[in-house]
Design a protein around this motif. Structure first.
Motif, short mmCIF file in Angstrom:
data_model
loop_
_atom_site.label_atom_id
_atom_site.label_comp_id
_atom_site.label_asym_id
_atom_site.label_seq_id
_atom_site.Cartn_x
_atom_site.Cartn_y
_atom_site.Cartn_z
N GLU A 13 72.63 78.61 100.08
CA GLU A 13 73.27 79.55 100.99
C GLU A 13 73.49 78.96 102.39
O GLU A 13 74.30 79.47 103.16
CB GLU A 13 72.43 80.83 101.11
CG GLU A 13 72.46 81.71 99.88
CD GLU A 13 71.51 81.27 98.77
OE1 GLU A 13 71.34 82.02 97.80
OE2 GLU A 13 70.92 80.16 98.89
N ALA A 14 72.76 77.91 102.71
CA ALA A 14 72.89 77.28 104.04
C ALA A 14 73.87 76.12 104.05
O ALA A 14 73.98 75.40 105.04
CB ALA A 14 71.52 76.81 104.52
N GLU A 15 74.62 75.94 102.97
CA GLU A 15 75.48 74.77 102.85
C GLU A 15 76.57 74.74 103.94
O GLU A 15 76.85 73.68 104.50
CB GLU A 15 76.12 74.72 101.47
CG GLU A 15 76.72 73.37 101.15
CD GLU A 15 76.93 73.18 99.65
OE1 GLU A 15 77.26 72.05 99.26
OE2 GLU A 15 76.74 74.16 98.89
N ALA A 16 77.16 75.87 104.24
CA ALA A 16 78.21 75.90 105.26
C ALA A 16 77.65 75.48 106.62
O ALA A 16 78.29 74.72 107.36
CB ALA A 16 78.84 77.29 105.34
N LEU A 17 76.47 75.96 106.95
CA LEU A 17 75.82 75.57 108.20
C LEU A 17 75.52 74.08 108.20
O LEU A 17 75.76 73.38 109.19
CB LEU A 17 74.54 76.38 108.41
CG LEU A 17 73.66 75.98 109.59
CD1 LEU A 17 74.44 76.09 110.90
CD2 LEU A 17 72.40 76.85 109.64
N GLU A 19 77.03 71.71 106.56
CA GLU A 19 78.27 70.94 106.67
C GLU A 19 78.80 70.93 108.09
O GLU A 19 79.28 69.89 108.58
CB GLU A 19 79.32 71.52 105.72
CG GLU A 19 79.00 71.26 104.24
CD GLU A 19 79.97 71.95 103.30
OE1 GLU A 19 80.76 72.79 103.80
OE2 GLU A 19 79.94 71.66 102.09
N ARG A 20 78.67 72.05 108.78
CA ARG A 20 79.13 72.09 110.18
C ARG A 20 78.28 71.15 111.04
O ARG A 20 78.82 70.42 111.88
CB ARG A 20 79.04 73.52 110.72
CG ARG A 20 79.48 73.64 112.17
CD ARG A 20 79.43 75.07 112.64
NE ARG A 20 79.76 75.17 114.05
CZ ARG A 20 79.70 76.30 114.74
NH1 ARG A 20 79.35 77.43 114.14
NH2 ARG A 20 79.99 76.31 116.03
N GLN A 22 76.62 68.53 110.01
CA GLN A 22 76.92 67.15 109.64
C GLN A 22 78.22 66.67 110.29
O GLN A 22 78.32 65.52 110.75
CB GLN A 22 77.01 67.01 108.12
CG GLN A 22 77.23 65.57 107.66
CD GLN A 22 77.55 65.48 106.19
OE1 GLN A 22 78.19 66.37 105.62
NE2 GLN A 22 77.07 64.43 105.54
N GLN A 23 79.21 67.53 110.35
CA GLN A 23 80.49 67.16 110.96
C GLN A 23 80.32 66.78 112.42
O GLN A 23 80.97 65.85 112.91
CB GLN A 23 81.48 68.33 110.84
CG GLN A 23 81.99 68.56 109.42
CD GLN A 23 82.80 69.83 109.31
OE1 GLN A 23 83.01 70.55 110.30
NE2 GLN A 23 83.27 70.14 108.11
N ARG A 31 71.10 67.92 99.34
CA ARG A 31 71.05 69.17 98.59
C ARG A 31 70.11 68.99 97.41
O ARG A 31 70.52 68.52 96.33
CB ARG A 31 72.45 69.54 98.10
CG ARG A 31 73.52 69.61 99.20
CD ARG A 31 74.89 69.72 98.58
NE ARG A 31 75.97 69.92 99.53
CZ ARG A 31 76.61 68.94 100.16
NH1 ARG A 31 76.26 67.66 99.92
NH2 ARG A 31 77.58 69.20 101.01
N GLU A 85 68.50 79.64 108.96
CA GLU A 85 69.79 79.73 108.30
C GLU A 85 70.81 80.57 109.06
O GLU A 85 72.01 80.45 108.84
CB GLU A 85 69.61 80.27 106.87
CG GLU A 85 68.89 79.30 105.95
CD GLU A 85 68.80 79.80 104.52
OE1 GLU A 85 69.29 80.91 104.25
OE2 GLU A 85 68.23 79.08 103.67
#
Length: 252
Positions: A13-17, A19-20, A22-23, A31, A85
């Motif tokens: 569920e925290a993948e979007a956070l 990725e941001r 990491q960018q 993961r 998260e």
């Protein structure tokens, strides 16, 4: 081979956070659910020493259990920062000074609008927060001159952090000043300043260019919400500085 930054997700569920982050920060996004044959905790133990810095997206309680038994020496252990998260807090958990966790927590906070949590004693005993606004391409020297004017007899050694508005986050002179004196730069979103327009003297120029009445005073007060405005906005050569004194200090 040692890598710089590892970003560990405890839940998908925290993948979007992740990725941001990491960018903006770089590093490797890990993961653990993709490796089904090894438990996540064991995976982490195997790679803990492969990174110089860790950003753990999880509760601090889980993070403590993750690092239990892995630490050897604060001068060589990786630093650890945790972020929840919901991206509310970025906590420098381990290696604040030696490992760079304090600085990483600030970078994380500036990336996602979180509150940086730094508890090392050196920072805790610094009672002043500077709010700085400036015109484009103002020099480092001009910023220092304005800061010293605002501080008067107070030393830069008493300054805990500098706060500014998001549109000035990459201002070269401001970044150079903060780097020279090793001052964390706290970036406050323009919308936050718009929502909390605490200014003693509105600026027509700032209103025309940014849509708010001022930057330095609200930025400093947002960064130190329990503080009081010790020095209202002072200006010098295109730089505006305000000084906020934290109300919880050994001197108050």
């Amino acid at each position: 081979m040692e890598h710089e930054l590892g970003i560990w997700l405890v839940r998908a569920e925290a993948e979007a956070l992740g990725e941001r982050l990491q960018q903006q920060l770089g590093g490797d996004l890990l993961r653990p659910w993709l490796v089904t044959e090894i438990a996540p905790l064991e995976q982490f133990r195997r790679v803990f020493g492969c990174y110089r810095q860790w950003l753990l997206i999880m509760a601090t309680g889980i993070a403590v259990r993750y690092v239990d038994g892995l630490l050897q020496d604060k001068r060589s252990d990786p630093c650890v920062v945790t972020v929840d998260e919901a991206a509310r807090y970025a906590i420098a958990l381990l290696g604040g000074h030696e490992g760079g966790a304090n600085r990483l927590a600030q970078r994380v906070a500036n990336t996602v609008g979180a509150i940086p949590v730094v508890t090392t004693a050196t920072e805790a005993r610094k009672p002043l927060v500077l709010g700085i606004g400036c015109r484009r391409d103002v020099s480092e020297e001009a910023i220092e001159a304005a800061v010293r004017q605002a501080l008067g007899d107070a030393s830069l050694d008493l300054v805990r952090e500098v706060a500014t508005v998001s549109v000035k986050a990459n201002e070269p002179g401001l970044l150079a000043f903060c780097e020279r004196y090793q001052l964390p730069l706290r970036v406050i979103a323009l919308q936050q300043i718009s929502d909390r327009p605490w200014v003693s003297e509105p600026s027509e120029w700032v209103r025309e260019n940014l849509g708010v009445d001022g930057v330095c005073e609200p930025a400093a007060l947002i960064a130190c919400p329990r503080g009081r405005l010790a020095v209202p906005k002072t200006t010098l050569n295109g730089v505006a500085v305000a000084v906020v004194l934290d109300s919880w200090t050994p001197w108050v």
